[in-house]
Scaffold this motif. Structure first.
Motif, PDB file in Angstrom:
ATOM      1  N   GLY A  32      -4.421   0.896  16.514  1.00  0.00           N
ATOM      2  CA  GLY A  32      -4.969   0.065  15.449  1.00  0.00           C
ATOM      3  C   GLY A  32      -4.325   0.380  14.115  1.00  0.00           C
ATOM      4  N   LEU A  33      -4.197   1.681  13.815  1.00  0.00           N
ATOM      5  CA  LEU A  33      -3.601   2.064  12.534  1.00  0.00           C
ATOM      6  C   LEU A  33      -2.147   1.622  12.482  1.00  0.00           C
ATOM      7  CD1 LEU A  33      -5.229   5.560  11.983  1.00  0.00           C
ATOM      8  CD2 LEU A  33      -5.762   3.413  10.846  1.00  0.00           C
ATOM      9  N   LEU A  34      -1.476   1.689  13.633  1.00  0.00           N
ATOM     10  CA  LEU A  34      -0.093   1.202  13.675  1.00  0.00           C
ATOM     11  C   LEU A  34      -0.030  -0.278  13.328  1.00  0.00           C
ATOM     12  CD1 LEU A  34       1.861   2.788  16.654  1.00  0.00           C
ATOM     13  CD2 LEU A  34       2.458   2.730  14.232  1.00  0.00           C
TER      14      LEU A  34
ATOM     15  N   LEU B 118       1.469  -4.469   9.482  1.00  0.00           N
ATOM     16  CA  LEU B 118       1.076  -5.599   8.630  1.00  0.00           C
ATOM     17  C   LEU B 118       1.294  -5.254   7.158  1.00  0.00           C
ATOM     18  CD1 LEU B 118      -0.094  -8.391   8.454  1.00  0.00           C
ATOM     19  CD2 LEU B 118      -2.376  -7.415   8.420  1.00  0.00           C
ATOM     20  N   ALA B 119       0.879  -4.045   6.783  1.00  0.00           N
ATOM     21  CA  ALA B 119       1.050  -3.634   5.386  1.00  0.00           C
ATOM     22  C   ALA B 119       2.529  -3.567   5.048  1.00  0.00           C
ATOM     23  CB  ALA B 119       0.380  -2.280   5.156  1.00  0.00           C
ATOM     24  N   GLY B 120       3.330  -3.051   5.994  1.00  0.00           N
ATOM     25  CA  GLY B 120       4.756  -2.961   5.750  1.00  0.00           C
ATOM     26  C   GLY B 120       5.369  -4.330   5.539  1.00  0.00           C
ATOM     27  N   LEU B 121       5.006  -5.257   6.409  1.00  0.00           N
ATOM     28  CA  LEU B 121       5.542  -6.613   6.277  1.00  0.00           C
ATOM     29  C   LEU B 121       5.122  -7.232   4.950  1.00  0.00           C
ATOM     30  CD1 LEU B 121       5.164  -8.265   9.779  1.00  0.00           C
ATOM     31  CD2 LEU B 121       7.237  -7.588   8.585  1.00  0.00           C
ATOM     32  N   THR B 122       3.871  -6.972   4.574  1.00  0.00           N
ATOM     33  CA  THR B 122       3.369  -7.594   3.346  1.00  0.00           C
ATOM     34  C   THR B 122       4.039  -7.008   2.117  1.00  0.00           C
ATOM     35  OG1 THR B 122       1.278  -7.768   4.486  1.00  0.00           O
ATOM     36  CG2 THR B 122       1.270  -8.217   2.140  1.00  0.00           C
ATOM     37  N   LEU B 123       4.224  -5.683   2.141  1.00  0.00           N
ATOM     38  CA  LEU B 123       4.701  -5.035   0.921  1.00  0.00           C
ATOM     39  C   LEU B 123       6.211  -5.111   0.772  1.00  0.00           C
ATOM     40  CD1 LEU B 123       2.377  -1.926   0.867  1.00  0.00           C
ATOM     41  CD2 LEU B 123       2.217  -4.016  -0.457  1.00  0.00           C
ATOM     42  N   THR B 124       6.945  -5.343   1.892  1.00  0.00           N
ATOM     43  CA  THR B 124       8.401  -5.330   1.774  1.00  0.00           C
ATOM     44  C   THR B 124       8.960  -6.677   1.382  1.00  0.00           C
ATOM     45  OG1 THR B 124       8.544  -5.787   4.130  1.00  0.00           O
ATOM     46  CG2 THR B 124       8.749  -3.495   3.448  1.00  0.00           C
ATOM     47  N   ARG B 125       8.096  -7.661   1.178  1.00  0.00           N
ATOM     48  CA  ARG B 125       8.638  -8.966   0.814  1.00  0.00           C
ATOM     49  C   ARG B 125       9.286  -8.888  -0.563  1.00  0.00           C
ATOM     50  NH1 ARG B 125       5.243 -13.935  -1.060  1.00  0.00           N
ATOM     51  NH2 ARG B 125       5.157 -12.529  -2.797  1.00  0.00           N
ATOM     52  N   LYS B 126      10.471  -9.449  -0.632  1.00  0.00           N
ATOM     53  CA  LYS B 126      11.150  -9.451  -1.922  1.00  0.00           C
ATOM     54  C   LYS B 126      10.960 -10.814  -2.561  1.00  0.00           C
ATOM     55  CE  LYS B 126      14.721  -6.108  -0.762  1.00  0.00           C
ATOM     56  NZ  LYS B 126      15.463  -6.278   0.493  1.00  0.00           N
ATOM     57  N   ALA B 127      10.086 -10.877  -3.527  1.00  0.00           N
ATOM     58  CA  ALA B 127       9.929 -12.127  -4.266  1.00  0.00           C
ATOM     59  C   ALA B 127      11.031 -12.208  -5.296  1.00  0.00           C
ATOM     60  CB  ALA B 127       8.574 -12.166  -4.943  1.00  0.00           C
ATOM     61  N   PRO B 128      11.655 -13.368  -5.396  1.00  0.00           N
ATOM     62  CA  PRO B 128      12.741 -13.467  -6.363  1.00  0.00           C
ATOM     63  C   PRO B 128      12.195 -13.342  -7.777  1.00  0.00           C
ATOM     64  CG  PRO B 128      12.171 -15.605  -5.482  1.00  0.00           C
ATOM     65  CD  PRO B 128      11.381 -14.614  -4.705  1.00  0.00           C
ATOM     66  N   LYS B 129      12.971 -12.648  -8.610  1.00  0.00           N
ATOM     67  CA  LYS B 129      12.564 -12.578 -10.015  1.00  0.00           C
ATOM     68  C   LYS B 129      12.807 -13.939 -10.632  1.00  0.00           C
ATOM     69  CE  LYS B 129      14.098  -7.878 -10.725  1.00  0.00           C
ATOM     70  NZ  LYS B 129      15.480  -7.959 -10.253  1.00  0.00           N
ATOM     71  N   SER B 130      11.846 -14.436 -11.338  1.00  0.00           N
ATOM     72  CA  SER B 130      11.994 -15.788 -11.879  1.00  0.00           C
ATOM     73  C   SER B 130      13.048 -15.780 -12.966  1.00  0.00           C
ATOM     74  CB  SER B 130      10.664 -16.272 -12.445  1.00  0.00           C
ATOM     75  OG  SER B 130      10.265 -15.439 -13.497  1.00  0.00           O
TER      76      SER B 130
ATOM     77  N   PRO C  75       1.225 -11.984   6.489  1.00  0.00           N
ATOM     78  CA  PRO C  75       1.660 -11.344   5.233  1.00  0.00           C
ATOM     79  C   PRO C  75       1.742 -12.326   4.074  1.00  0.00           C
ATOM     80  CG  PRO C  75       3.012 -10.604   7.039  1.00  0.00           C
ATOM     81  CD  PRO C  75       2.162 -11.697   7.576  1.00  0.00           C
ATOM     82  N   GLU C  76       2.219 -13.521   4.343  1.00  0.00           N
ATOM     83  CA  GLU C  76       2.306 -14.503   3.267  1.00  0.00           C
ATOM     84  C   GLU C  76       0.922 -14.919   2.797  1.00  0.00           C
ATOM     85  OE1 GLU C  76       5.073 -15.503   1.702  1.00  0.00           O
ATOM     86  OE2 GLU C  76       5.993 -13.934   2.901  1.00  0.00           O
ATOM     87  N   LEU C  77      -0.015 -15.016   3.756  1.00  0.00           N
ATOM     88  CA  LEU C  77      -1.388 -15.336   3.362  1.00  0.00           C
ATOM     89  C   LEU C  77      -1.941 -14.240   2.460  1.00  0.00           C
ATOM     90  CD1 LEU C  77      -3.084 -16.796   6.542  1.00  0.00           C
ATOM     91  CD2 LEU C  77      -2.167 -17.972   4.579  1.00  0.00           C
ATOM     92  N   LEU C  78      -1.628 -12.988   2.811  1.00  0.00           N
ATOM     93  CA  LEU C  78      -2.139 -11.892   1.982  1.00  0.00           C
ATOM     94  C   LEU C  78      -1.564 -11.976   0.576  1.00  0.00           C
ATOM     95  CD1 LEU C  78      -2.140  -8.917   4.494  1.00  0.00           C
ATOM     96  CD2 LEU C  78      -4.047 -10.265   3.658  1.00  0.00           C
TER      97      LEU C  78
END
Ligand code: SF4
Ligand code: SF4
Lengths: 481, 242
Positions: A436-438, A443-455, B21-24
């Motif tokens: 479960g922790l894995l 999920l946290a890794g996927l969420t936090l590693t997203r690189k949003a482009p700097k506007s 992840p995108e939803l989050l």
């Protein structure tokens, strides 16, 4: 700063205080009822309650009628107020009641509750001529939509079972040994209300809404049930109080998987459902949204296209549909709290010490404290459901079906088999928790590693050093190079 | 403010494919807005674009906070009075004729020779009734342009106030006639016997509409005189003053 302090004091002092009071009063009244009607009382049984005394009446009064109903009523305004805040608006604040000094304040829009209720009750109750043929079904629609959702709250334990005046008083109306199965069975009954409403209205839009509700229910009820089986397997029970467990005895979700102690307070990873079954939690949460028929799964209502199964209803009949939707939000929040968020346990910071200290010396205070913790988790989850509802775009109808049958169902099955195998390998649940922790870490890794482009700084920031020409119109892309 | 732009190809990116992840991230955005707007006081600057502060609420809470109108704003009609308080209007029907919404209704009358104001007979005609249905009016301003007498103006800077009945929007002379009196050098009114202005003044340059205009900031009379019909349909002609 003034506003910040006000809001904080309401959130930290007033709301928990009121919830504590409700829970405390329930235990006291329950104890008094058990004492004054000894006929129904058998003996002090801390684990099995429900039928032993009249105390369940107090749970009915304080938890179902007071807590669930009032919270659901408040949510009708909270939905509008909170959606306003997420959308940078003010929200309802113009309903003012009382003497002049009260009229100066909007009280967070709360007087709108009274205004809405009055409006609903005193509005003309119309029935379309076409619905005359099925007037009994037409009348039954709101009843059948409301009753099952409300009845769901009966098996939810809003607090631990504590001894009061020598009687075991639980914060649960009934504790049948088929607890969760009751939830699944009754929850699916609610769809009869919506389908009947759609059918009996004799209106094509309402019928569409009813049919959509029925088919959506069919595709999500399966995932709803499957996502819970993992938890049932892990704790080998379907009874909600047993799932929550007791901190003093270290059972259920109150037990620590890995325990430490800081300054005499216990810390650790509790065996909460969300740590053991994050996938199950996600599936259940998704299916719960479909169950409440709220966005992003609000096609049965579909305000923008078919208005929904309650199209022909007016006055309090419509109000019943609306309130049952919010009751469902509250009840599902309570279910999620009980099954996945450790119920009335804090999960850290002296939970065990509190249970062994305060729980022994002042059981009612301990029970009320636990009740407040449970209720606060419920309030938080209600807030979260509303935020989700105002964040996500709604699904197209075929996407809903695809999600239900091709994503949630296989995932639920996979989750069930994987969890069952892990529990079989290690009944102490540690392997399940590691898995479960894995999942959470991925999920946290996927969420936090997203690189949003700097506007404004071009598109290199988005990709891996290569400009993402697909995203640019041709002219912009050529200007870019 | 850095808004997320969906530049990644949603068919290959695992975060887009798994959806959660995108939803989050979306949730993070709404929760951030929610918290800022919940916990911090609202800036009440009516110039919304220049609002500062942590709260991002853009609402202007209307009756309490009012956006100042742009300088070109004209507003509700008024009938311009002469110095003796009578309307400058000579009931020529030009405004009623040009009005594309046909919302002006005029009934003309003649000053009696026996009238105390007989000296005002340099102009014989006057409106016994002048009614504008402000609900029908499309605020085009053509009536103002058409009027040869500068007798109707849209310079009050107010917009139509709200009413509880339709008939409340039908404005008659008592409600329309307001503001400082206006004289033009060429006015026949100034040629009457006993006028303080010299009769040859009409040779002077004609004043333009709006010249030397003092913006009206008059409060409305506490109890505006109005005629109301409370039953049945309300054609404009029913609101003629008797
Ligand atoms: S502003 Fe236009 S519509 Fe209104 S009364 Fe004048 S001419 Fe008619
Ligand atoms: S307001 Fe002007 S245009 Fe209209 S009737 Fe009077 S004088 Fe003629």
């Amino acid at each position: 700063m003034n506003r910040t302090l006000k809001i904080l004091s309401v959130a930290i002092l007033l709301v928990p205080g009121v919830l504590f009071g409700i829970s405390w009063a329930q235990y006291r009244v329950g104890g008094w009822l058990a004492e004054s009607c000894p006929v129904f009382h058998t003996q002090l049984q801390l684990c099995d309650t429900g039928g032993t005394s009249l105390a369940w009446v107090s749970a009915l009064l304080f938890h179902m009628l007071l807590f669930v109903m009032v919270l659901a009523t408040l949510l009708t305004v909270a939905e509008r107020k909170w959606s306003a805040f997420t959308q940078d608006r003010i929200g309802p604040e113009r309903a003012r009641i009382g003497p002049a000094w009260m009229r100066k304040h909007s009280f967070g829009g709360l007087p709108h509750v009274a205004a809405d209720a009055l409006k609903m009750i005193f509005k003309e109750n119309t029935r379309p001529k076409a619905a005359d043929r099925d007037r009994i079904l037409f009348w039954l629609g709101p009843v059948l939509a409301f009753a099952p959702v409300f009845a769901l709250a009966a098996v939810i334990p809003f607090g631990p079972t504590v001894p009061v005046n020598g009687y075991a008083i639980s914060a649960q109306v009934a504790n049948p040994n088929f607890g969760l199965l009751y939830v699944l069975a009754i929850a699916s009954l609610a769809v009869y209300g919506t389908s009947l409403a759609g059918w009996a209205s004799n209106s094509k839009f309402a019928l569409l809404g009813g049919v959509r509700a029925a088919s959506q229910m069919i595709s999500y009820e399966v995932a709803l049930g499957l996502s819970l089986v993992g938890m049932m397997v892990a704790f080998s029970t379907v009874q909600l109080p047993v799932l929550i467990g007791s901190a003093a005895a270290g059972t259920g979700q109150a037990q620590y998987l890995w325990q430490g102690s800081v300054l005499g307070l216990d810390f650790g990873v509790p065996a909460w459902g969300i740590f053991l079954q994050p996938l199950g939690f996600l599936l259940f949460f998704t299916a719960a949204f479909a169950e409440t028929k709220r966005a992003p799964f609000d096609v049965p209502e579909g305000e923008s296209e078919i208005i929904g199964y309650f199209l022909e209803y007016s006055g309090m009949k419509f109000g019943t549909f609306m309130i049952s939707e919010f009751i469902e939000v509250v009840v599902l929040s309570a279910l999620i709290t009980a099954i996945f968020l450790g119920g009335w346990h804090l999960g850290f910071a002296g939970d065990v010490a509190l249970a062994q200290g305060l729980g022994k010396s002042h059981p009612v205070l301990y029970g009320a404290f636990c009740g407040a913790v449970f209720a606060m988790k419920v309030v938080f989850l209600c807030w979260f459901q509303l935020i989700v509802r105002w964040t996500f775009p709604r699904f197209r109808y075929d996407q809903i079906m695809t999600l239900g049958w091709k994503v949630l169902l296989p995932l639920g099955l996979f989750n069930l088999f994987a969890s069952a195998a892990l529990v079989l390998l290690d009944p102490s649940l540690h392997w399940l928790a590691v898995a479960g922790l894995l999942e959470i870490a991925v999920l946290a890794g996927l969420t936090l590693t997203r690189k949003a482009p700097k506007s404004g700084s071009g598109h290199e920031a988005a990709g891996h050093g290569t400009p993402d020409v697909h995203a640019l119109p041709a002219a912009a892309a050529s200007a870019h190079h | 403010m850095a808004y997320y732009q969906a530049t990644k190809d949603p068919t290959t990116d695992i975060r887009e494919r798994t959806y959660v992840p995108e939803l989050l991230h979306g949730l993070a955005v709404t929760i951030r807005h929610f918290m800022r707007n919940l916990f911090f006081p609202r800036d009440t600057n009516t110039d919304v674009l220049n609002r500062t502060g942590t709260s991002q609420i853009t609402t202007v809470s209307y009756p309490e906070e009012q956006v100042t109108y742009p300088p070109g704003y004209r507003g509700l009609h008024r009938l311009v009075p002469r110095e003796d308080g009578k309307p400058r209007c000579v009931a020529c029907y030009l405004c009623a004729t040009i009005c594309p919404a046909q919302c002006i209704h005029i009934e003309a009358g003649e000053y009696e020779t026996t009238d105390a104001s007989a000296d005002s007979r340099v102009i014989e005609k006057y409106p016994t009734s002048f009614v504008i249905d402000e609900l029908r009016c499309i605020v085009c301003g053509l009536c103002v342009e058409a009027c040869p007498k500068d007798a109707i103006r849209m310079d009050t800077g107010r917009h139509t106030p709200s009413e509880y009945t339709r008939s409340g929007f039908v404005w008659d002379i008592p409600r329309l006639l307001e503001g400082p009196p206006v004289n033009h050098p060429s006015d026949p009114w100034l040629k009457r016997p006993g006028s303080e202005r010299p009769a040859h003044a009409h040779l002077e340059k004609h004043a333009r509409i709006g010249e030397g205009l003092v913006p009206l900031k008059l409060p409305r009379p506490a109890h505006p005189v109005r005629t109301e019909v409370t039953s049945g349909p309300v054609p404009v002609t029913k609101f003629l003053r008797d």
